[in-house]
Design an enzyme around this catalytic site. Sequence first.
Site, PDB file in Angstrom:
ATOM      1  N   TYR A 101      -7.651   5.292  -8.877  1.00 37.16           N
ATOM      2  CA  TYR A 101      -6.459   6.037  -8.427  1.00 37.16           C
ATOM      3  C   TYR A 101      -6.941   7.621  -8.679  1.00 37.16           C
ATOM      4  CZ  TYR A 101      -3.944   1.721  -9.502  1.00 37.16           C
ATOM      5  OH  TYR A 101      -3.574   0.368  -9.680  1.00 37.16           O
ATOM      6  N   HIS A 124      -0.959   5.227  -4.694  1.00 41.31           N
ATOM      7  CA  HIS A 124      -1.634   3.668  -4.581  1.00 41.31           C
ATOM      8  C   HIS A 124      -3.222   4.056  -4.987  1.00 41.31           C
ATOM      9  CE1 HIS A 124       1.789   1.450  -3.124  1.00 41.31           C
ATOM     10  NE2 HIS A 124       2.133   2.451  -2.680  1.00 41.31           N
ATOM     11  N   LYS A 146      -7.510  -1.027   0.496  1.00 38.53           N
ATOM     12  CA  LYS A 146      -8.500  -0.356  -0.344  1.00 38.53           C
ATOM     13  C   LYS A 146     -10.011  -0.504   0.439  1.00 38.53           C
ATOM     14  CE  LYS A 146      -5.985  -1.646  -4.760  1.00 38.53           C
ATOM     15  NZ  LYS A 146      -4.750  -1.607  -3.941  1.00 38.53           N
TER      16      LYS A 146
END
Length: 292
Positions: free
Chosen positions: A151, A159, A198
């Site tokens: 993070y 997020h 991601k």
Amino acid sequence: MELSGPRWKGKNYAQIANSNPMSEIIAQLQVCLSNSESAALPIGTDFLLETEPELTDLFNCTSFGRQLKTSNGSKGYFQLSPEETFYLHHYLNCLKVLINNANLINVNDLWNFMRSRNELFPIYYRAYMHLRSKNWVVKSGTNNGVDYVVYRHHPELVHSEYAVIVDWEKESGEKEGGRLRVWSDLHCAVRACNGVAKAVLLLNVMGYEVKFSLPELLERMTVGERQITRWLPSQCRDDCKLDNDVEADDIDVASDKNVINHTTRYWVVPLQTQTQPEIGEEDSDYAPSMSL
């Protein structure tokens, strides 16, 4: 899928993070924990630390460990992973550790203890230290099928941006980790991580030898990093100018920021050191429960 930078969870969260740099909060934790009499105790594969209210707040703000819920409101209890425990003990030099309810142990004894429980601990600690030293917040990636997720700041504010997979090789250059050796593994990792917004970050720990002591580990082991995302031809075809005598599948078009490999059809981008978060537009008025 192409990531467009940090995804803040609420309005003005970027400004909150910008005014409370993670490096400064960790420095406060370092001072407070050094002055504390609390010591971490091994429980199973992890460690347990009892904390006073001030220390509890700092642990929550720095996102070290996982706070355990108890009926005792005056005390906090945190479950720390082996990497977090050794990072606080060795790199920040602020955490005391007790083994078998004996006297406090030094860094070399703790190093040998960690290696006796998991022979791959040096690899994962080296990767963890590499990310934390760049001011990224590192948490377990088990829920996403990877080793870590990282993070930009506290998980309540933003997020995670990267799903981290750790691989390694010996000092001789021989691959040992066996991660992402076949195309199906790479495709699965990229598709699964893109589905939760991601990017895949592959950390290759180089120079690992089982016989390494702690000083040798820090001196000789290095970490290579590559961000891997799907290559989208519609976004890249205008950037690629081919010579007449070279086949398209044999060309790498390089710039100062990235490398496009047409054979693998993936972008490979080095990870940058995390400093200050970027200021951006947010879409929520919800305020975080963390106190900064």
